[in-house]
Design a protein around this motif. Sequence first.
Motif, PDB file in Angstrom:
ATOM      1  N   LYS A  56       0.815  -1.207   0.000  1.00 14.95           N
ATOM      2  CA  LYS A  56       0.000   0.000   0.000  1.00 14.95           C
ATOM      3  C   LYS A  56       0.853   1.263   0.000  1.00 14.95           C
ATOM      4  CE  LYS A  56      -4.489  -0.948   0.164  1.00 14.95           C
ATOM      5  NZ  LYS A  56      -5.411  -0.451  -0.884  1.00 14.95           N
ATOM      6  N   GLN A  62       3.054  -0.252  -6.887  1.00 14.84           N
ATOM      7  CA  GLN A  62       1.691   0.027  -7.346  1.00 14.84           C
ATOM      8  C   GLN A  62       1.482  -0.543  -8.750  1.00 14.84           C
ATOM      9  OE1 GLN A  62      -0.302   1.328  -4.918  1.00 14.84           O
ATOM     10  NE2 GLN A  62       1.606   1.128  -3.777  1.00 14.84           N
ATOM     11  N   ASP A  70      -1.684  -7.503  -2.474  1.00 14.69           N
ATOM     12  CA  ASP A  70      -2.225  -6.680  -1.402  1.00 14.69           C
ATOM     13  C   ASP A  70      -3.595  -7.205  -0.973  1.00 14.69           C
ATOM     14  OD1 ASP A  70      -2.692  -4.211   0.177  1.00 14.69           O
ATOM     15  OD2 ASP A  70      -4.129  -3.786  -1.402  1.00 14.69           O
TER      16      ASP A  70
END
Length: 327
Positions: A56, A62, A70
Motif C-alpha cells: 500500500k 503500485q 495486497d
Amino acid sequence: MKHQEKPPEGNLTKPMEFVLLDFADVPHLQWFLFGLFLIIYIMILVGNGTVFLITKLDPALQTPMYLLLDNFSFLEMCNVSVILPRMLMNLWTQRRRISLVACATQMCFFLMLGGTECLLLAIMAYDRYVAICHPLHHSLIMNHNVCVRLVSGSWLGGVPVQIGQTFLTFSLSFCGSNLINHFFCGIPPIIKLACGDTTVNEMMVYIVAMMFATVPFLLILLSYGKVISTILNLPSASSRTKTFSTCSSHLIVVTLFFESATITYLTPKTQDSGGTNKVLSLFYTISTPLFNPMIYSLRNKDVIKALKKLLWKYSTSLIKNESIYRS
C-alpha cells in the motif's frame, strides 16, 4: 449421501446452539494448543499485515501483481480471523457452545472468503500468464481499472451463492446430538447432524465446490500450461530460471491451498473421517495464510527492498523523535 430415518415429530428440534468439539478429545493438550494457535494467529496477522502495508505504502509496488498480492494478504487476515479467534476462545474457556446465528454467520463468511480466495488465485495466475506470454501488452490488458474490476468480482461474485448455501444448510431439521465434530461450523459436519434426506445439500456442496474451486483450479492449470510452454521456449537457461521465479511463489501457494481443500470437499465420504477432515481443514485454513508472507517476501526482491526502506524510514523517525524528546 445420508439417509437417516426421520424420528417422530416431537423429536425434531431446531437447536438454538451447537457445541464445537474441536480438540476436546485431547484434554491434556488444551493449553499447548491454545499457545500454539495464538502464536500462529499473531504470526499470520503480523506477516500478512506487513505485506499489506508495504504494497500500500511503497510507490514502486503500485502494479497489478502487487495490487493482487495486497488483496490476497488482506483476504488471508480476514479468512483466518473467521476461524481462529473462536477456536482460541473455546480452548481458553473450555466452553464450546456456539449459537445458531453465530454458527451460520461463521459458515457464511468462511464460504464467501474461501470462494474469494479461489477466484483471486485464478486472477493472479492469469496476471502471470499475461506478464510472461504477452509482456508487451501486459500494462494494457491488466491495467488498474481491469484489476479493480477483477478483484471486486472475486470479492462479491460468490456472496449470493454462499448466502444461499448457508440458508439451505440451516433450513434442515436437526435431531439428537448438537455436537459438531469440528473446530468451526463447516457444511459437512453440520449436515451430519441433520435428520432425513440431505441429498440436495450434498449435491449443492459438490456443485459450489466445482464452481469456486475446481473451475478456478483448471483455469490456473491452463494459465501455467501456457506459461511453462513459453518459458521452455526461451533461449537461455538464465532467462528460463529468472522468468519462472516470477511465478513460482504463486504456484507454491496454489498447491498448498487447493490440494488439501480439494481432498476435504470433493472426496466421497465413504466412512466417518471426522479426524482426518479436521486435520486437512486445519492445514488449508492455517497453512496458506501462515506461509504466504514468507513465500512472497523471501522470494521477492522488490518486497524485501520495500520492507528495508520502510524499516529504515521507521527507525530514522524513531531516532529523530527520541532526539527531540531528549533535547
